[in-house]
Design an enzyme around this catalytic site. Sequence first.
Site, PDB file in Angstrom:
ATOM      1  CB  CYS A   1      -0.960   0.006   1.186  1.00  0.00           C
ATOM      2  SG  CYS A   1      -2.186  -1.309   1.049  1.00  0.00           S
TER       3      CYS A   1
ATOM      4  CG  HIS B   1      -3.269   3.536   0.867  1.00  0.00           C
ATOM      5  ND1 HIS B   1      -3.643   2.991  -0.336  1.00  0.00           N
ATOM      6  CD2 HIS B   1      -3.420   2.551   1.790  1.00  0.00           C
ATOM      7  CE1 HIS B   1      -4.001   1.726  -0.145  1.00  0.00           C
ATOM      8  NE2 HIS B   1      -3.874   1.433   1.134  1.00  0.00           N
TER       9      HIS B   1
ATOM     10  CG  ASN C   1      -6.661  -0.879  -0.033  1.00  0.00           C
ATOM     11  OD1 ASN C   1      -5.828  -0.592  -0.893  1.00  0.00           O
ATOM     12  ND2 ASN C   1      -6.321  -1.102   1.224  1.00  0.00           N
TER      13      ASN C   1
HETATM   14  C1  LIG Z   1     -11.108  -5.129   8.014  1.00  0.00           C
HETATM   15  C2  LIG Z   1     -12.015  -4.293   8.880  1.00  0.00           C
HETATM   16  C3  LIG Z   1     -12.982  -3.510   8.015  1.00  0.00           C
HETATM   17  C4  LIG Z   1     -12.819  -5.247   9.758  1.00  0.00           C
HETATM   18  O1  LIG Z   1     -13.657  -4.522  10.618  1.00  0.00           O
HETATM   19  P1  LIG Z   1     -13.734  -4.928  12.153  1.00  0.00           P
HETATM   20  O2  LIG Z   1     -14.688  -4.013  12.801  1.00  0.00           O
HETATM   21  O3  LIG Z   1     -12.325  -4.944  12.663  1.00  0.00           O
HETATM   22  O4  LIG Z   1     -14.375  -6.348  12.049  1.00  0.00           O
HETATM   23  P2  LIG Z   1     -13.885  -7.707  12.700  1.00  0.00           P
HETATM   24  O5  LIG Z   1     -12.752  -8.260  11.904  1.00  0.00           O
HETATM   25  O6  LIG Z   1     -13.695  -7.523  14.165  1.00  0.00           O
HETATM   26  O7  LIG Z   1     -15.131  -8.599  12.457  1.00  0.00           O
HETATM   27  C5  LIG Z   1     -16.368  -8.314  13.084  1.00  0.00           C
HETATM   28  C6  LIG Z   1     -17.368  -9.356  12.668  1.00  0.00           C
HETATM   29  O8  LIG Z   1     -17.714  -9.156  11.300  1.00  0.00           O
HETATM   30  C7  LIG Z   1     -17.520 -10.383  10.577  1.00  0.00           C
HETATM   31  N1  LIG Z   1     -17.102 -10.054   9.216  1.00  0.00           N
HETATM   32  C8  LIG Z   1     -15.851  -9.959   8.728  1.00  0.00           C
HETATM   33  N2  LIG Z   1     -15.891  -9.630   7.427  1.00  0.00           N
HETATM   34  C9  LIG Z   1     -17.183  -9.514   7.096  1.00  0.00           C
HETATM   35  C10 LIG Z   1     -17.852  -9.194   5.908  1.00  0.00           C
HETATM   36  N3  LIG Z   1     -17.194  -8.899   4.758  1.00  0.00           N
HETATM   37  N4  LIG Z   1     -19.192  -9.162   5.917  1.00  0.00           N
HETATM   38  C11 LIG Z   1     -19.891  -9.429   7.030  1.00  0.00           C
HETATM   39  N5  LIG Z   1     -19.308  -9.738   8.193  1.00  0.00           N
HETATM   40  C12 LIG Z   1     -17.967  -9.779   8.225  1.00  0.00           C
HETATM   41  C13 LIG Z   1     -16.473 -11.118  11.353  1.00  0.00           C
HETATM   42  O9  LIG Z   1     -16.539 -12.495  11.079  1.00  0.00           O
HETATM   43  C14 LIG Z   1     -16.847 -10.777  12.765  1.00  0.00           C
HETATM   44  O10 LIG Z   1     -17.903 -11.592  13.147  1.00  0.00           O
HETATM   45  P3  LIG Z   1     -17.990 -12.174  14.659  1.00  0.00           P
HETATM   46  O11 LIG Z   1     -18.077 -10.952  15.540  1.00  0.00           O
HETATM   47  O12 LIG Z   1     -19.225 -12.988  14.623  1.00  0.00           O
HETATM   48  O13 LIG Z   1     -16.738 -12.944  14.851  1.00  0.00           O
HETATM   49  C15 LIG Z   1     -11.232  -3.302   9.768  1.00  0.00           C
HETATM   50  O14 LIG Z   1     -10.532  -4.003  10.768  1.00  0.00           O
HETATM   51  C16 LIG Z   1     -10.277  -2.478   8.974  1.00  0.00           C
HETATM   52  O15 LIG Z   1     -10.683  -1.678   8.165  1.00  0.00           O
HETATM   53  N6  LIG Z   1      -8.975  -2.629   9.239  1.00  0.00           N
HETATM   54  C17 LIG Z   1      -7.955  -1.906   8.519  1.00  0.00           C
HETATM   55  C18 LIG Z   1      -7.863  -2.482   7.172  1.00  0.00           C
HETATM   56  C19 LIG Z   1      -6.936  -1.718   6.292  1.00  0.00           C
HETATM   57  O16 LIG Z   1      -6.954  -0.529   6.262  1.00  0.00           O
HETATM   58  N7  LIG Z   1      -6.180  -2.460   5.535  1.00  0.00           N
HETATM   59  C20 LIG Z   1      -5.348  -1.951   4.546  1.00  0.00           C
HETATM   60  C21 LIG Z   1      -4.175  -1.279   5.122  1.00  0.00           C
HETATM   61  S1  LIG Z   1      -3.268  -0.750   3.839  1.00  0.00           S
END
Ligand SMILES: CC(C)(COP(=O)(O)OP(=O)(O)OC[C@H]1O[C@@H](n2cnc3c(N)ncnc32)[C@H](O)[C@@H]1OP(=O)(O)O)[C@@H](O)C(=O)NCCC(=O)NCCS
Length: 335
Positions: free
Chosen positions: A114, A262, A292
């Site tokens: 990224c 980004h 992304n």
């Molecule tokens: C990835 C991201 C959106 C996930 O959001 P989050 O609030 O952390 O979600 P979690 O991973 O804790 O998951 C929460 C729940 O949603 C579920 N879930 C995960 N992906 C899902 C999807 N696409 N659709 C529906 N539910 C989903 C999980 O299984 C979890 O369920 P559970 O509570 O029953 O176990 C978030 O962590 C994020 O944006 N992180 C940074 C990512 C980033 O910027 N990456 C690139 C860097 S360059």
Amino acid sequence: MYNSKITGLGYYVPDNVVTNDDLSKIMDTNDAWIQERTGIKERRHVIKGEDTTTSMGVKAAKIAIERAGIDKDDIDFIVFATLSPDYYFPGPGVLVQRDLGIKTVGALDVRNQCSGFVYAISVADQYIKTGMYKNILVIGSELHSYGLDMTTRGRAVSVIFGDGAGAAILSRAESQDEGILSTHLHSEGQHAEELSLIAPGMGKRWVSDIIADNDPNDESYFPYMNGQFVFKNAVVRFSEVIMEGLGKNGLQPNDIDLLVPHQANLRISQFIQNKFGLKDDQVFNNIMSYGNTTAASIPIALTEAWESGKVNSGDLVVLAAFGSGFTWGSVIIRW
Ligand SMILES: CC(C)(COP(=O)(O)OP(=O)(O)OC[C@H]1O[C@@H](n2cnc3c(N)ncnc32)[C@H](O)[C@@H]1OP(=O)(O)O)[C@@H](O)C(=O)NCCC(=O)NCCS
């Protein structure tokens, strides 16, 4: 010493729009979850066989070259940033040299995910600063969709990423008051595996192991992301590296005319915007439309911002990125 400046920008995204509702038909996800957590409404996925990381980069590059008002024969060097190369080796830099019919100039591949475009710009800037090159083609391109786990197992990652490419021409500036004022790069390999694709590699999952195991449940060749850990690190590092760049140039957040972060997650961009007290028109976001796109996200966003008249001569434009590695960086530009 010379400054470099961006003289041409271009981007290309595949026509194929994949909405959140489209994804909910092939995995257990939904539009509300995706939009609430990431801001993403849709992304582009290449139609299989129609494009590659290189071909998208070439299409973006052609537009950037034309807008820079130069000929391909004026290009002295190529820098190509991607995490999704066409081949394991050689990298796409040489494929662009071939496909654009550029003379036998150097072609360098950057593997900083990224932060790839920020690293690539920083490298190109150094070559122009020293006087070694006058015009450098910098490309960020990603084809994620072929490599994602498009089942419910992979939903936390696969809903976030999209395909596309952006390109810039960096040229020697006429004065030291314009163009790229400084670039700032960092890494913290301690967290390398928190956002990674482990296989195939020569470290933990060899190609020969994967073939021998032939295990349909092997997840090691899909990207892994510890989402919350990445999020927490991203907001800290984005803020630090933007402040580092501003401080180096005696500037404050309110001097920023346009921040092009980004496009990792709309919530990360909004956090940075609030932290620095920036207005909506001081931060450019398009993750809603493209997801992304990793190394392509900044050049696509910068091109769209420029095309819509948001980047004008004399503006202070700040680019900032954070991602796998972890790596992060910023670019401070007087346009
Ligand atoms: C990835 C991201 C959106 C996930 O959001 P989050 O609030 O952390 O979600 P979690 O991973 O804790 O998951 C929460 C729940 O949603 C579920 N879930 C995960 N992906 C899902 C999807 N696409 N659709 C529906 N539910 C989903 C999980 O299984 C979890 O369920 P559970 O509570 O029953 O176990 C978030 O962590 C994020 O944006 N992180 C940074 C990512 C980033 O910027 N990456 C690139 C860097 S360059």
